[in-house]
Design a protein around this motif. Structure first.
Motif: not given
Length: 276
Positions: A236-243
């Protein structure tokens, strides 16, 4: 990540300082819990522990405003490793080889998370999510009020999980509060979710540790405060990792949480030497 690790160091060290102060205050005996607290408050170590708790909370807020929730929650769980190491020094608690390995595992997991974590998600979260968090916080409060009626071996686990979910609500709602202006805080449901969730979490954890297994309660708390909030952050908050490093983040998260679970007996710092 420095702020997240700083929060873990503050919380972990505060636990030991407060345990040392409580042990010293208990020497006089008598007067019940209230009297014990008053005597503990006269101990400089207890005051220092409270100050570290406050500083740790500020570090936690700063970390949550800059990092994905999954990285911060795993780092906070690592405070158990700090407690274990400090307890081994100040309380002369002997750590087994497995527990020293668990400390190393936690550090390795956090290192992997540090390498793989991307920036904080840019999605601010909807108003609906804030109301969902408020509903969850109220549910946790009801569980806290009914906690004394629970019994059986599952009691500590249920209360520990509830405490973990409450602390998880705090982690999520920090991200949902965009403005610190008094008028905005008073009209934001996330503010009330944070206060209710945090208060209920402390009530549940205290109840769980008072009459149940410290290890079981702490294990439930670690699970509750890491997995749920991490999922909310990603979905829901768009947390992502490095590509290309999602696998490393998942592995680091799992390793750090697993190491923390192995150190669950330090959820309440021991007040006397325990055998390895």
């Amino acid at each position: 990540m420095v702020c997240a690790l700083g929060a873990a160091v503050c919380f972990g060290t505060a636990t030991v300082l407060q345990a040392v102060a409580a042990r010293a205050a208990g020497v006089d005996g008598g007067g019940g819990e209230a009297a014990l607290l008053l005597r503990a408050l006269r101990q400089w170590r207890y005051i220092a522990g409270l100050a570290l708790d406050g500083l740790g909370f500020l570090f936690q807020i700063a970390a949550l405003r800059s990092l994905p929730i999954y990285a911060v929650s795993a780092a906070l769980a690592s405070s158990l490793a700090v407690t274990a190491v400090v307890a081994a020094r100040l309380l002369r608690v002997r750590l087994s080889g497995t527990e020293w390995s668990a400390v190393a595992v936690v550090c390795a997991g956090l290192a992997m998370l540090g390498l793989a974590s991307g920036p904080e998600g840019r999605q601010g979260g909807s108003e609906a999510l804030a109301y969902v968090m408020l509903a969850v916080a109220v549910g946790i409060l009801l569980l806290a009020l009914a906690g004394g009626r629970l019994s059986g071996p599952a009691r500590a686990l249920v209360l520990g999980l509830g405490a973990g979910f409450g602390f998880g609500v705090v982690e999520v709602t920090v991200r949902l509060i965009d403005s610190l202006a008094p008028a905005d805080l008073l009209t934001n449901p996330a503010t009330y979710a944070l206060l209710i969730g945090g208060g209920a979490a402390f009530m549940l954890l205290t109840s769980a540790l008072q009459r149940g297994s410290v290890t079981t309660a702490t294990a439930g708390m670690v699970i509750g405060e890491t997995i749920g909030p991490a999922a909310v952050g990603v979905v829901w908050l768009g947390d992502r990792t490095r590509e290309g490093l999602t696998w490393l983040a998942v592995l680091g998260f799992a390793v750090a949480v697993a190491g923390a679970l192995l150190l669950a007996r330090f959820g309440e710092a021991p007040t006397e030497e325990q055998p390895a």
